[in-house]
Design an enzyme around this catalytic site. Structure first.
Site, PDB file in Angstrom:
ATOM      1  N   THR A 118       0.819  -1.218   0.000  1.00 38.71           N
ATOM      2  CA  THR A 118       0.000   0.000   0.000  1.00 38.71           C
ATOM      3  C   THR A 118       0.852   1.266   0.000  1.00 38.71           C
ATOM      4  N   ARG A 313     -30.895  -9.103  20.575  1.00 42.46           N
ATOM      5  CA  ARG A 313     -29.703  -8.361  20.120  1.00 42.46           C
ATOM      6  C   ARG A 313     -28.443  -9.223  20.199  1.00 42.46           C
ATOM      7  N   GLU A 404      -6.147  -5.909   4.239  1.00 43.99           N
ATOM      8  CA  GLU A 404      -6.277  -7.100   3.392  1.00 43.99           C
ATOM      9  C   GLU A 404      -7.414  -6.937   2.392  1.00 43.99           C
ATOM     10  N   ASP A 406     -10.344  -3.638   1.236  1.00 38.83           N
ATOM     11  CA  ASP A 406     -11.557  -2.972   1.697  1.00 38.83           C
ATOM     12  C   ASP A 406     -12.748  -3.888   1.417  1.00 38.83           C
TER      13      ASP A 406
HETATM   14  C1  LIG Z   1      -2.201 -11.705  17.427  1.00 41.71           C
HETATM   15  C2  LIG Z   1      -2.664 -10.260  17.418  1.00 41.71           C
HETATM   16  C3  LIG Z   1      -3.863 -10.116  16.493  1.00 41.71           C
HETATM   17  C4  LIG Z   1      -3.635  -8.975  15.508  1.00 41.71           C
HETATM   18  C5  LIG Z   1      -4.336  -9.239  14.226  1.00 41.71           C
HETATM   19  C6  LIG Z   1      -3.552 -10.256  13.353  1.00 41.71           C
HETATM   20  C7  LIG Z   1      -4.436 -10.804  12.303  1.00 41.71           C
HETATM   21  C8  LIG Z   1      -3.733 -11.243  11.069  1.00 41.71           C
HETATM   22  C9  LIG Z   1      -2.742 -10.272  10.608  1.00 41.71           C
HETATM   23  C10 LIG Z   1      -3.344  -9.345   9.634  1.00 41.71           C
HETATM   24  C11 LIG Z   1      -2.415  -8.193   9.353  1.00 41.71           C
HETATM   25  C12 LIG Z   1      -3.011  -7.358   8.315  1.00 41.71           C
HETATM   26  C13 LIG Z   1      -2.042  -6.355   7.822  1.00 41.71           C
HETATM   27  C14 LIG Z   1      -2.612  -5.787   6.558  1.00 41.71           C
HETATM   28  C15 LIG Z   1      -1.999  -6.021   5.396  1.00 41.71           C
HETATM   29  C16 LIG Z   1      -2.553  -5.462   4.174  1.00 41.71           C
HETATM   30  O1  LIG Z   1      -3.550  -4.774   4.157  1.00 41.71           O
HETATM   31  S1  LIG Z   1      -1.691  -5.905   2.785  1.00 41.71           S
HETATM   32  C17 LIG Z   1      -2.456  -5.016   1.478  1.00 41.71           C
HETATM   33  C18 LIG Z   1      -3.845  -5.515   1.191  1.00 41.71           C
HETATM   34  N1  LIG Z   1      -4.319  -4.890   0.000  1.00 41.71           N
HETATM   35  C19 LIG Z   1      -5.345  -5.383  -0.701  1.00 41.71           C
HETATM   36  O2  LIG Z   1      -6.007  -6.318  -0.320  1.00 41.71           O
HETATM   37  C20 LIG Z   1      -5.624  -4.705  -2.010  1.00 41.71           C
HETATM   38  C21 LIG Z   1      -6.973  -5.080  -2.556  1.00 41.71           C
HETATM   39  N2  LIG Z   1      -6.965  -4.982  -4.013  1.00 41.71           N
HETATM   40  C22 LIG Z   1      -6.762  -6.109  -4.787  1.00 41.71           C
HETATM   41  O3  LIG Z   1      -6.624  -7.218  -4.339  1.00 41.71           O
HETATM   42  C23 LIG Z   1      -6.791  -5.893  -6.285  1.00 41.71           C
HETATM   43  O4  LIG Z   1      -6.437  -4.567  -6.566  1.00 41.71           O
HETATM   44  C24 LIG Z   1      -8.201  -6.202  -6.888  1.00 41.71           C
HETATM   45  C25 LIG Z   1      -9.289  -5.416  -6.172  1.00 41.71           C
HETATM   46  C26 LIG Z   1      -8.446  -7.660  -6.799  1.00 41.71           C
HETATM   47  C27 LIG Z   1      -8.207  -5.749  -8.348  1.00 41.71           C
HETATM   48  O5  LIG Z   1      -7.089  -6.316  -8.923  1.00 41.71           O
HETATM   49  P1  LIG Z   1      -6.810  -6.117 -10.494  1.00 41.71           P
HETATM   50  O6  LIG Z   1      -5.448  -6.602 -10.763  1.00 41.71           O
HETATM   51  O7  LIG Z   1      -7.162  -4.737 -10.898  1.00 41.71           O
HETATM   52  O8  LIG Z   1      -7.762  -7.209 -11.114  1.00 41.71           O
HETATM   53  P2  LIG Z   1      -9.209  -7.123 -11.719  1.00 41.71           P
HETATM   54  O9  LIG Z   1      -9.127  -6.423 -13.038  1.00 41.71           O
HETATM   55  O10 LIG Z   1     -10.208  -6.636 -10.730  1.00 41.71           O
HETATM   56  O11 LIG Z   1      -9.428  -8.691 -11.927  1.00 41.71           O
HETATM   57  C28 LIG Z   1      -8.690  -9.377 -12.931  1.00 41.71           C
HETATM   58  C29 LIG Z   1      -8.941 -10.857 -12.749  1.00 41.71           C
HETATM   59  O12 LIG Z   1      -8.134 -11.318 -11.672  1.00 41.71           O
HETATM   60  C30 LIG Z   1      -8.945 -11.979 -10.732  1.00 41.71           C
HETATM   61  N3  LIG Z   1      -8.360 -11.805  -9.417  1.00 41.71           N
HETATM   62  C31 LIG Z   1      -8.218 -10.628  -8.737  1.00 41.71           C
HETATM   63  N4  LIG Z   1      -7.629 -10.848  -7.541  1.00 41.71           N
HETATM   64  C32 LIG Z   1      -7.380 -12.195  -7.482  1.00 41.71           C
HETATM   65  C33 LIG Z   1      -6.784 -13.020  -6.490  1.00 41.71           C
HETATM   66  N5  LIG Z   1      -6.361 -12.548  -5.306  1.00 41.71           N
HETATM   67  N6  LIG Z   1      -6.697 -14.337  -6.757  1.00 41.71           N
HETATM   68  C34 LIG Z   1      -7.167 -14.855  -7.935  1.00 41.71           C
HETATM   69  N7  LIG Z   1      -7.751 -14.110  -8.922  1.00 41.71           N
HETATM   70  C35 LIG Z   1      -7.850 -12.792  -8.672  1.00 41.71           C
HETATM   71  C36 LIG Z   1     -10.296 -11.327 -10.858  1.00 41.71           C
HETATM   72  O13 LIG Z   1     -11.302 -12.157 -10.342  1.00 41.71           O
HETATM   73  C37 LIG Z   1     -10.387 -11.160 -12.374  1.00 41.71           C
HETATM   74  O14 LIG Z   1     -10.700 -12.404 -12.928  1.00 41.71           O
HETATM   75  P3  LIG Z   1     -11.632 -12.445 -14.252  1.00 41.71           P
HETATM   76  O15 LIG Z   1     -12.946 -11.822 -13.856  1.00 41.71           O
HETATM   77  O16 LIG Z   1     -11.730 -13.871 -14.596  1.00 41.71           O
HETATM   78  O17 LIG Z   1     -10.904 -11.597 -15.273  1.00 41.71           O
HETATM   79  C1  LIG Z   2      -4.472  -1.345  10.542  1.00 44.06           C
HETATM   80  C2  LIG Z   2      -4.021  -1.430   9.094  1.00 44.06           C
HETATM   81  C3  LIG Z   2      -2.906  -2.193   8.773  1.00 44.06           C
HETATM   82  C4  LIG Z   2      -2.460  -2.252   7.453  1.00 44.06           C
HETATM   83  N1  LIG Z   2      -1.326  -2.974   7.174  1.00 44.06           N
HETATM   84  C5  LIG Z   2      -0.862  -3.004   5.895  1.00 44.06           C
HETATM   85  C6  LIG Z   2       0.332  -3.722   5.580  1.00 44.06           C
HETATM   86  O1  LIG Z   2       0.959  -4.314   6.457  1.00 44.06           O
HETATM   87  N2  LIG Z   2       0.786  -3.712   4.308  1.00 44.06           N
HETATM   88  C7  LIG Z   2       0.117  -3.046   3.306  1.00 44.06           C
HETATM   89  O2  LIG Z   2       0.573  -3.079   2.154  1.00 44.06           O
HETATM   90  N3  LIG Z   2      -1.049  -2.364   3.559  1.00 44.06           N
HETATM   91  C8  LIG Z   2      -1.534  -2.327   4.832  1.00 44.06           C
HETATM   92  N4  LIG Z   2      -2.698  -1.650   5.116  1.00 44.06           N
HETATM   93  C9  LIG Z   2      -3.355  -0.879   4.050  1.00 44.06           C
HETATM   94  C10 LIG Z   2      -4.634  -1.559   3.596  1.00 44.06           C
HETATM   95  O3  LIG Z   2      -4.335  -2.702   2.853  1.00 44.06           O
HETATM   96  C11 LIG Z   2      -5.450  -0.559   2.762  1.00 44.06           C
HETATM   97  O4  LIG Z   2      -5.861   0.477   3.612  1.00 44.06           O
HETATM   98  C12 LIG Z   2      -6.672  -1.274   2.163  1.00 44.06           C
HETATM   99  O5  LIG Z   2      -6.250  -2.123   1.118  1.00 44.06           O
HETATM  100  C13 LIG Z   2      -7.716  -0.282   1.641  1.00 44.06           C
HETATM  101  O6  LIG Z   2      -7.146   0.532   0.647  1.00 44.06           O
HETATM  102  P1  LIG Z   2      -7.255   2.137   0.779  1.00 44.06           P
HETATM  103  O7  LIG Z   2      -6.800   2.508   2.122  1.00 44.06           O
HETATM  104  O8  LIG Z   2      -6.598   2.677  -0.424  1.00 44.06           O
HETATM  105  O9  LIG Z   2      -8.812   2.434   0.711  1.00 44.06           O
HETATM  106  P2  LIG Z   2      -9.627   3.037  -0.563  1.00 44.06           P
HETATM  107  O10 LIG Z   2      -9.660   2.032  -1.655  1.00 44.06           O
HETATM  108  O11 LIG Z   2      -9.111   4.384  -0.858  1.00 44.06           O
HETATM  109  O12 LIG Z   2     -11.060   3.082   0.110  1.00 44.06           O
HETATM  110  C14 LIG Z   2     -11.721   4.294   0.389  1.00 44.06           C
HETATM  111  C15 LIG Z   2     -13.192   4.105   0.015  1.00 44.06           C
HETATM  112  O13 LIG Z   2     -13.283   3.955  -1.405  1.00 44.06           O
HETATM  113  C16 LIG Z   2     -14.093   2.837  -1.726  1.00 44.06           C
HETATM  114  N5  LIG Z   2     -13.677   2.257  -3.007  1.00 44.06           N
HETATM  115  C17 LIG Z   2     -12.417   2.108  -3.463  1.00 44.06           C
HETATM  116  N6  LIG Z   2     -12.410   1.548  -4.685  1.00 44.06           N
HETATM  117  C18 LIG Z   2     -13.708   1.327  -5.022  1.00 44.06           C
HETATM  118  C19 LIG Z   2     -14.369   0.753  -6.170  1.00 44.06           C
HETATM  119  N7  LIG Z   2     -13.696   0.312  -7.234  1.00 44.06           N
HETATM  120  N8  LIG Z   2     -15.726   0.686  -6.140  1.00 44.06           N
HETATM  121  C20 LIG Z   2     -16.425   1.111  -5.065  1.00 44.06           C
HETATM  122  N9  LIG Z   2     -15.853   1.673  -3.957  1.00 44.06           N
HETATM  123  C21 LIG Z   2     -14.521   1.771  -3.955  1.00 44.06           C
HETATM  124  C22 LIG Z   2     -13.865   1.877  -0.566  1.00 44.06           C
HETATM  125  O14 LIG Z   2     -14.967   0.958  -0.454  1.00 44.06           O
HETATM  126  C23 LIG Z   2     -13.787   2.836   0.627  1.00 44.06           C
HETATM  127  O15 LIG Z   2     -15.104   3.100   1.079  1.00 44.06           O
HETATM  128  C24 LIG Z   2      -3.160  -1.552   6.434  1.00 44.06           C
HETATM  129  C25 LIG Z   2      -4.300  -0.807   6.753  1.00 44.06           C
HETATM  130  C26 LIG Z   2      -4.737  -0.738   8.078  1.00 44.06           C
HETATM  131  C27 LIG Z   2      -5.953   0.083   8.412  1.00 44.06           C
END
Ligand SMILES: CCCCCCCCCCCCC/C=C/C(=O)SCCNC(=O)CCNC(=O)[C@H](O)C(C)(C)COP(=O)(O)OP(=O)(O)OC[C@H]1O[C@@H](n2cnc3c(N)ncnc32)[C@H](O)[C@@H]1OP(=O)(O)O
Ligand SMILES: Cc1cc2nc3c(=O)[nH]c(=O)nc-3n(C[C@H](O)[C@H](O)[C@H](O)COP(=O)(O)OP(=O)(O)OC[C@H]3O[C@@H](n4cnc5c(N)ncnc54)[C@H](O)[C@@H]3O)c2cc1C
Length: 624
Positions: A118, A313, A404, A406
Site C-alpha cells: 500500500t 440483540r 487485506e 476494503d
Molecule cells: C495476534 C494479534 C492479532 C492482531 C491481528 C492479526 C491478524 C492477522 C494479521 C493481519 C495483518 C493485516 C495487515 C494488513 C496487510 C494489508 O492490508 S496488505 C495489502 C492488502 N491490499 C489489498 O487487499 C488490495 C486489494 N486490491 C486487490 O486485491 C486488487 O487490486 C483487486 C481489487 C483484486 C483488483 O485487482 P486487479 O489486478 O485490478 O484485477 P481485476 O481487473 O479486478 O481482476 C482481474 C482478474 O483477476 C482476478 N483476481 C483478482 N484478484 C485475485 C486473487 N487474489 N486471486 C485470484 N484471482 C484474482 C479477478 O477475479 C479477475 O478475474 P476475471 O474476472 O476472470 O478476469
Molecule cells: C491497521 C491497518 C494495517 C495495514 N497494514 C498493511 C500492511 O501491512 N501492508 C500493506 O501493504 N497495507 C496495509 N494496510 C493498508 C490496507 O491494505 C489498505 O488500507 C486497504 O487495502 C484499503 O485501501 P485504501 O486505504 O486505499 O482504501 P480506498 O480504496 O481508498 O477506500 C476508500 C473508500 O473507497 C471505496 N472504493 C475504493 N475503490 C472502489 C471501487 N472500485 N468501487 C467502489 N468503492 C470503492 C472503498 O470501499 C472505501 O469506502 C493496512 C491498513 C490498516 C488500516
C-alpha cells in the site's frame, strides 16, 4: 462443546497449554496496556515479542504452538507481518533458491520482514501503485524509487521502526517498458545498528484509532530515493528479468501475485470468529450477572440476559460466532486444497478461492465489527470502560474491514465472479463448488417458501433452499439489469450497490451451508448437536428477519453461558472485568479503576496550576 468449537481434542489441549503459558507469565500482562503512552506501548510490544521468541526457543515450541502463543499474547506487532505476510510472500512468489536464502534467515529471526504494498495514494487499486523498480543492465540491479509523494509506501505493519527487510511491490520497468506490479525483497535497515540504509526515508505514520489496540504496531511510511538492489532480489517465481533485461513471464496466472492476500484473508475469517466469540463471551457472562429491575413486590431483580430485547440483540452474535468458526475451518481446507492444486499447475479453482476468501473475509469482519460495538452497548455503561475489554477489542478488529482489502472492493470482486457464473449457466455450463446451486436455476427461480413453523426452520434442507433461492434471484436480477445497460462495465458500475448485496447473499449461503454440513458430522458431547442446531437456525433466521426467532432464543437461553464457556478463554486472554469466569464483576471493576495513573495522587496534577487559581478567583468574586 469445547471440542466442537476448537475442532479436535488436540486443538483444545494445545490451546489450553499455550493460553495458560501466556496467562501465567508476568511479561505478558496486558491489564495496564491502555494506560501506556504510544512509546511505552511500542516498547512493551518489542519486549513481549522478544520474550515470546525466547520462550519459543526454550520450550522448543512447534509452529502451531508458537502461532497460538502469539495469538494469546494478543498484541498486534511486527511479528504479525513477519510471519503472516513477509514469509508467505516469499514462499508464494520466490523461487526455490530465493526461498532457501531468505526463509532460512527469516525463520531464525535474523531478519524481520514486512509486506510493503500500500502507498499513500493507492491501497485498493494494486495496479495503480506508483513505486518503480527500473532494471539497470549496466550493473545488473533494480533501482527502487518513489517518484511522487503519493508513491510513498504507507501503512505496512512494522515498517515504521522495526522491520529490517520488506517485500516491496513496485512497477517493474525494463527496456523502457512498464510490466506492472511485481514483488522485490529490499533490505531497509542496517543489521548492525538498525539505521535506515542510504536513500531510504522511513518512519511511523502516527497514532491510530483507540487506546492500546493497533497503536502497539508501528505502521510505517517509506520513501525510496533511487535505491539499488541486486536483480536476484526480484521475486522470480511468477516472472523473471534476464541478465540482459528481457522480461519473461512464467506459465502461471498473474493473479498469483496476489496470493499472499488470499492466504491472509482466509486466516482473517478465523480471527473474526475469535474476536466475535470474545465479545459475545463477555456480553453473555455479564448479562447473566447483571440484574436490573425486578418484580414489583420487591422480589429479586431480573438478569438482563432474560430480557427478550437483550436476547434478540445478542443471540444472533452467539450463533454467528459459531457459524464463522465453522466456515473458517472449511475455508482453511479450501485454501490448502487450492494451494496443493497450484503445485501441480492446476489453476481451475483459483477463481473460487479468490471469491470465497474475499467474500468471507468481508462478510465476517463487517459483522464482527458491528457485533463488538453492539456488545459494548449490551453491557451498558460498563461496556464503555477499557477494563471491560470491549473498546480495545473493537479498535483492534475494526481495521479488519479495511486491511487485506476494503470490504466493499472485495464484495465487488465476488459480484464479478457471480456475474461470470450466471452468464456461464446461461450458456449451458454446469457451475461447480460454491456456485453449484446456480445450476438449479429453473427450480430456484420459481420455488415457493416451504417453511412456515419454527420446526420447518430447523430443517436444514428448507433453510438451504431458501438461501439458495435468495442468492440466485438477486444475482440473476443484477445480471438482467446489467444486460440492459449500454455496456457491461457501465451496467456493473450502476448496479454496484445491488451487486454488493447479491455478493453478501451468496456468502451468507456459504456460511449457512457450512454450518449445516458441520451438523452432519459426528459431534461429541450430550446435547451439543441439538444446541448447535438451534444456533444454526438462529444464524439463518436472523439474516432474513424471521419472527419465529423468539422461540429459538428461549430454547438457547438456559445454555447461553455454557455455549460461551465452550470458547475456553482464560481471563487473561479475555481481558475483561465483565466477562470473568468467576462472575466477580463489581470487585473486579472497582480494583481495575485504581490502576489508572490518574489515581496515583488524590489531588490531580494540574490542580495547583489551573484549578486552584480558578476556584479561588471565583470564590473571591462571589464574596464581592
Ligand atoms: C495476534 C494479534 C492479532 C492482531 C491481528 C492479526 C491478524 C492477522 C494479521 C493481519 C495483518 C493485516 C495487515 C494488513 C496487510 C494489508 O492490508 S496488505 C495489502 C492488502 N491490499 C489489498 O487487499 C488490495 C486489494 N486490491 C486487490 O486485491 C486488487 O487490486 C483487486 C481489487 C483484486 C483488483 O485487482 P486487479 O489486478 O485490478 O484485477 P481485476 O481487473 O479486478 O481482476 C482481474 C482478474 O483477476 C482476478 N483476481 C483478482 N484478484 C485475485 C486473487 N487474489 N486471486 C485470484 N484471482 C484474482 C479477478 O477475479 C479477475 O478475474 P476475471 O474476472 O476472470 O478476469
Ligand atoms: C491497521 C491497518 C494495517 C495495514 N497494514 C498493511 C500492511 O501491512 N501492508 C500493506 O501493504 N497495507 C496495509 N494496510 C493498508 C490496507 O491494505 C489498505 O488500507 C486497504 O487495502 C484499503 O485501501 P485504501 O486505504 O486505499 O482504501 P480506498 O480504496 O481508498 O477506500 C476508500 C473508500 O473507497 C471505496 N472504493 C475504493 N475503490 C472502489 C471501487 N472500485 N468501487 C467502489 N468503492 C470503492 C472503498 O470501499 C472505501 O469506502 C493496512 C491498513 C490498516 C488500516
Amino acid at each position: 462443546m469445547k471440542v466442537a468449537w476448537a475442532g479436535s481434542r488436540h486443538a483444545v489441549e494445545v490451546a489450553d497449554r499455550m493460553a495458560c503459558l501466556v496467562a501465567s507469565d508476568p511479561v505478558f500482562r496486558k491489564d495496564t496496556r491502555t494506560m501506556l503512552s504510544r512509546k511505552e506501548l511500542f516498547k512493551d510490544t518489542l519486549k513481549k515479542a522478544a520474550h515470546a521468541w525466547k520462550r519459543t526457543v526454550e520450550l522448543h515450541l512447534t509452529e502451531e504452538e508458537a502461532n497460538l502463543l502469539r495469538l494469546y499474547i494478543d498484541q498486534p506487532g511486527y511479528v504479525d507481518l513477519h510471519w503472516v505476510m513477509f514469509v508467505p510472500a516469499i514462499k508464494g512468489q520466490g523461487t526455490e533458491e530465493q526461498q532457501k536464502k531468505w526463509l532460512t534467515m527469516a525463520y531464525k529471526f535474523q531478519i524481520i520482514g514486512t509486506y510493503a504494498q500500500t502507498e499513500l495514494g493507492h491501497g485498493s487499486n494494486v495496479q495503480g501503485l506508483e513505486t518503480t523498480a527500473t532494471f539497470d543492465p549496466s550493473t545488473d540491479e533494480f533501482i527502487m524509487h518513489s517518484p511522487t509523494l503519493t508513491s510513498s509506501k504507507w501503512w505496512p505493519g512494522g515498517l515504521g521502526k522495526t522491520s529490517t527487510h520488506a517485500v516491496v511491490y513496485a512497477r517493474l520497468i525494463t527496456e523502457g517498458k512498464d510490466y506492472g506490479i511485481h514483488g522485490f525483497i529490499m533490505q531497509l535497515r542496517s543489521l548492525d545498528d538498525h539505521s535506515p540504509l542510504p536513500g531510504i526515508t522511513i518512519g511511523d505514520i502516527g497514532g491510530k484509532f483507540g487506546s492500546g489496540a493497533y497503536n502497539s504496531m508501528d505502521n510505517g511510511v517509506m520513501r525510496l530515493d533511487h535505491v539499488r538492489i541486486p536483480r536476484d532480489q526480484m521475486l522470480m517465481r511468477l516472472a523473471q528479468v534476464t541478465r540482459e533485461g528481457k522480461y519473461v513471464h512464467s506459465d502461471v496466472p498473474k493473479q498469483l501475485l496476489y496470493g499472499t492476500m488470499v492466504y491472509v484473508r482466509q486466516t482473517i475469517v478465523a480471527d473474526a470468529s475469535r474476536a466475535l466469540s470474545r465479545a459475545v463471551c463477555i456480553a453473555v457472562r455479564y448479562g447473566a450477572i447483571r440484574k436490573q429491575f425486578g418484580s414489583k413486590a420487591g422480589g429479586p431483580e431480573t438478569q438482563v440476559l432474560n430480557y427478550k430485547t437483550q436476547q434478540s440483540r445478542l443471540f444472533p452474535f452467539l450463533a454467528s460466532a459459531y457459524a464463522f468458526r465453522f466456515v473458517g475451518q472449511w475455508l482453511k481446507w479450501l485454501y490448502t486444497d487450492v494451494t496443493q492444486k497450484l503445485e501441480s499447475k492446476d489453476f481451475s479453482t483459483l477463481p473460487e478461492a479468490h471469491a470465497c476468501t474475499a467474500g468471507l473475509k468481508s462478510v465476517t469482519t463487517s459483522a464482527t465489527a458491528d457485533a463488538i460495538e453492539e456488545c459494548q452497548k449490551l453491557c451498558g455503561g460498563h461496556g464503555y470502560l477499557n477494563s471491560s475489554g470491549l473498546p480495545e477489542l473493537f479498535a483492534v478488529n475494526l481495521p479488519a474491514c479495511t486491511y487485506e482489502g476494503d470490504n466493499v472492493v472485495l464484495l465487488l470482486q465476488v459480484a464479478r465472479f457471480l456475474m461470470k457464473t450466471v452468464s456461464q449457466v446461461a450458456s449451458g455450463k454446469q457451475p461447480v463448488g460454491t456456485t453449484a446451486y446456480m445450476g438449479n436455476i429453473q427450480h430456484l427461480m420459481q420455488c415457493k417458501s416451504v417453511v412456515n413453523t419454527v420446526e420447518d426452520w430447523l430443517n436444514p434442507a428448507a433453510i438451504k433452499e431458501v438461501f439458495e433461492a435468495r442468492a440466485l434471484r438477486m444475482a440473476v436480477n443484477c445480471a438482467q439489469n446489467i444486460s440492459k445497460a449500454p455496456s457491461q462495465e457501465e451496467g456493473f458500475s450502476e448496479l454496484s450497490p445491488d451487486l454488493v448485496e447479491a455478493a453478501v447473499a451468496h456468502v451468507q449461503l456459504i456460511i449457512v451451508t457450512k454450518f449445516i454440513e458441520k451438523l452432519q458430522e459426528d459431534i461429541l458431547g450430550h446435547g451439543v448437536k441439538e444446541q448447535l442446531q438451534k444456533l444454526c437456525g438462529i444464524y439463518a433466521l436472523h439474516l432474513i428477519h424471521n419472527e419465529r426467532l423468539g422461540k429459538l432464543y428461549a430454547q438457547v437461553r438456559p445454555n447461553a453461558v455454557a455455549l460461551v464457556d465452550a470458547f475456553d478463554y482464560t481471563d487473561h486472554y479475555l481481558g475483561s472485568a465483565l466477562g470473568r469466569y468467576d462472575g466477580d464483576v463489581y470487585s473486579a471493576l472497582y480494583k481495575e479503576a485504581w490502576k489508572d495513573p490518574l489515581n496515583e495522587t488524590v489531588v490531580p496534577d494540574g490542580y495547583q496550576e489551573h484549578l486552584r487559581p480558578l476556584l479561588k478567583q471565583q470564590l473571591k468574586l462571589s464574596r464581592l
